[in-house]
Design a protein around this motif. Structure first.
Motif, short mmCIF file in Angstrom:
data_model
loop_
_atom_site.label_atom_id
_atom_site.label_comp_id
_atom_site.label_asym_id
_atom_site.label_seq_id
_atom_site.Cartn_x
_atom_site.Cartn_y
_atom_site.Cartn_z
N ASP A 346 123.01 10.42 84.19
CA ASP A 346 124.43 10.69 84.35
C ASP A 346 124.66 11.39 85.69
O ASP A 346 123.71 11.74 86.40
CB ASP A 346 124.97 11.52 83.19
N VAL A 347 125.92 11.60 86.02
CA VAL A 347 126.25 12.17 87.34
C VAL A 347 125.68 13.57 87.49
O VAL A 347 125.22 13.95 88.58
CB VAL A 347 127.77 12.16 87.56
N SER A 348 125.65 14.35 86.42
CA SER A 348 125.13 15.72 86.53
C SER A 348 123.64 15.72 86.89
O SER A 348 123.17 16.61 87.60
CB SER A 348 125.35 16.48 85.22
N THR A 349 122.91 14.72 86.41
CA THR A 349 121.50 14.59 86.78
C THR A 349 121.38 14.06 88.20
O THR A 349 120.59 14.57 89.01
CB THR A 349 120.77 13.65 85.81
N LEU A 350 122.17 13.03 88.52
CA LEU A 350 122.15 12.47 89.87
C LEU A 350 122.48 13.54 90.91
O LEU A 350 121.90 13.56 92.00
CB LEU A 350 123.15 11.33 89.95
N GLU A 351 123.37 14.44 90.56
CA GLU A 351 123.76 15.51 91.49
C GLU A 351 122.56 16.36 91.88
O GLU A 351 122.42 16.77 93.03
CB GLU A 351 124.84 16.38 90.85
N LYS A 352 121.67 16.62 90.92
CA LYS A 352 120.47 17.43 91.21
C LYS A 352 119.50 16.67 92.11
O LYS A 352 118.87 17.25 92.99
CB LYS A 352 119.80 17.85 89.90
N VAL A 370 120.87 2.17 92.50
CA VAL A 370 121.92 2.35 91.50
C VAL A 370 122.04 1.17 90.55
O VAL A 370 122.93 1.14 89.70
CB VAL A 370 123.29 2.62 92.17
N GLY A 371 121.16 0.19 90.66
CA GLY A 371 121.11 -0.92 89.72
C GLY A 371 122.38 -1.75 89.70
O GLY A 371 123.12 -1.80 90.68
N ARG A 379 129.72 5.24 92.99
CA ARG A 379 130.97 5.79 93.50
C ARG A 379 130.82 7.28 93.80
O ARG A 379 131.28 7.78 94.82
CB ARG A 379 132.10 5.58 92.49
N TRP A 380 130.13 8.01 92.92
CA TRP A 380 129.91 9.44 93.14
C TRP A 380 129.15 9.68 94.45
O TRP A 380 129.51 10.55 95.24
CB TRP A 380 129.15 10.06 91.96
N LEU A 381 128.10 8.90 94.67
CA LEU A 381 127.32 9.04 95.90
C LEU A 381 128.17 8.76 97.13
O LEU A 381 128.07 9.44 98.14
CB LEU A 381 126.11 8.10 95.86
#
Length: 484
Positions: A346-352, A370-371, A379-381
């Motif tokens: 999820d985004v919270s993990t990707l953020e780390k 990102v598959g 989009r977050w990146l």
């Protein structure tokens, strides 16, 4: 005395704590019940006008407080106070930054809310830079902190390029270093009173940026990505091991290393293919019958286990952290970080994961795989101040329409099976960006036995990069094809 005046609608709130809990960061927040008191005007005042860190600030309410019974204060840093309507309150901030201050004036059961922004600015000038260890041709952003009374700022990047001047210290200036080496950035600040100051900062440029390489890719060549950092299929050194990565760099047959990111119980990104420990480490030797979810163990606990080679031999290698890998090798080879798709984290993990890459100065040396399972993470990146380079996977136009709306990307992966059945799709992918596919498992077994027909077809169709477990053998093959 600094004044920040706001005319706000007031609402009846259940309690001061209820108001604080429902705060959404806006300048006014509706509560529940009560009537409209929008005819009442209040403002927050404070002194000194430009407070410093750890300095006592005196806050007060200005307005018709004669009928008020109390004022609740929320200082925006997790601290609160309650005082009388005519009282002044003192508060000091321990960190630089902008704080949203809220005051809640209670009158006859109604709570009138007023807000203001207090800035605790650094009084000493300091250089802010996006990356002190950038790659060659990487976009580096420079600025100064929020200092006061500046008339001009002139930047000299130390590489013989023309200086850049601004009138605001916080204005961002960008620069790309064309050569590798150590450079001293110098900035001259002229203050409004005629005084001046000169600051310097060393910048070490090493390696080439991924964005520059992607934009200037030689399509007459084919790059190689070492799958899991393997150089002999993971039989000699374990997959996703620091020693294996070092060997790939030393051999020089690959431009990329593919690695996998997982998050430990204490939030440390490590490099390991599976979400559990039993397949790639000796976990099962210590805890027979258990799976060993990575998320159930801290980083230090995981360090007790040892990685295994492809044939199951236990090595001396510990599971490395992503930071450990990028700190040592981030300027020597590009990395493709797998498991960054919506379906894997999820985004919270990707953020780390992103934060480790940013901290190591590798945002222009790394791409995030990102598959094709969606575009939330992509989009977050792409929305970060310094965007993460995405590596999408597209096997159809629908997937392309979903994944390729996000930027930046350079390499796009297509499944080997898809290309085997529809080689024309490779040309379509090349119309979007640079194509990548795998030659693994049974495809590699065929290739290694001398049946190179599938790889021949990929090369002839214009493949730009291949991911494999045997970079040296692939290099020799591509060399004979004139693609290295």
């Amino acid at each position: 005395m600094k004044r920040f005046s706001l005319i706000l609608q007031a609402f009846l709130l259940g309690s001061l704590m209820a108001c604080s809990d429902s705060d959404t960061g806006s300048e006014s927040s509706p509560g529940s019940g009560g009537g409209d008191t929008s005819d009442t005007t209040y403002s927050i005042a404070w002194t000194p006008e430009t407070p410093a860190k750890d300095e006592d600030i005196v806050f007060s309410i200005e307005g018709p407080t004669g009928e008020a019974s109390s004022v609740g204060w929320n200082f925006g840093d997790g601290k609160f106070a309650t005082a009388g309507p005519e009282d002044r309150v003192r508060h000091a901030y321990g960190e630089y930054g902008s704080y949203q201050v809220r005051a809640y004036v209670s009158i006859s059961g109604r709570m009138n809310e007023v807000g203001a922004t207090v800035v605790i600015a650094e009084t000493e000038a300091a250089i802010c830079v996006s990356n002190v260890s950038p790659a060659r041709m990487e976009k580096v952003v420079f600025s100064l902190n929020q200092i006061q009374a500046v008339s001009s700022v002139t930047w000299d990047f130390g590489d013989g390029s023309a200086p850049q001047s601004t009138t605001e210290p916080t204005t961002e200036v960008t620069h790309r270093y064309a050569l590798e080496g150590s450079f001293t950035v110098a900035v001259t600040i002229v203050y409004a009173d005629g005084g001046d100051k000169r600051l310097t900062l060393p910048v070490n440029v090493s390696g080439e940026s991924l964005s520059y390489s992607g934009q200037h890719f030689d399509k007459g060549k084919v790059w190689i990505m070492a799958h899991r950092g393997n150089f002999k299929g993971g039989y000699e050194l374990p997959p996703n091991s620091l020693r294996g990565y070092r060997r790939v760099v030393e051999d020089g047959f690959a431009e990329f290393i593919e690695t996998d990111a997982r998050l430990t119980k204490d939030g440390i990104p490590i490099v390991l293919h599976d979400a559990h420990l039993r397949n790639f480490t000796n976990f099962s030797d210590i805890y027979p019958g258990e799976v060993g979810n990575v998320s159930d163990y801290t980083y230090e606990e995981i360090r007790q286990f040892r990685l295994k080679t492809t044939d199951g031999a236990v090595s001396e290698d510990m599971v490395p952290s992503l930071e450990e890998v990028l700190t040592e090798l981030g300027d020597k080879i590009f990395f493709n970080i797998d498991k960054c798709s919506d379906g894997n984290m999820d985004v919270s993990t990707l953020e780390k994961v992103y934060e480790v890459v940013r901290k190591c100065g590798c945002l222009d040396r790394v791409q995030f795989y990102v598959g094709n399972s969606g575009s939330v993470n992509a989009r977050w990146l792409s929305e970060q101040k310094i965007p993460g380079i995405i590596a999408p996977h597209v096997n159809s136009r629908n997937q392309a329409n979903t994944m390729l709306v996000c930027q930046p990307y350079y390499f796009i992966q297509a499944s080997t099976n898809t290309l085997r059945d529809n080689l024309a799709w490779l040309s379509t992918v090349n119309g979007y960006g640079l194509s990548v596919t795998n030659l693994l498992d049974s495809y590699w077994a065929d290739f290694n036995s001398g049946n190179t027909g599938q790889m021949d077809a990929f090369v002839e169709a214009g493949l730009n990069m291949v991911q494999c477990d045997y970079p040296e053998q692939m290099h020799e093959y591509l060399l004979q094809k004139g693609k290295r």
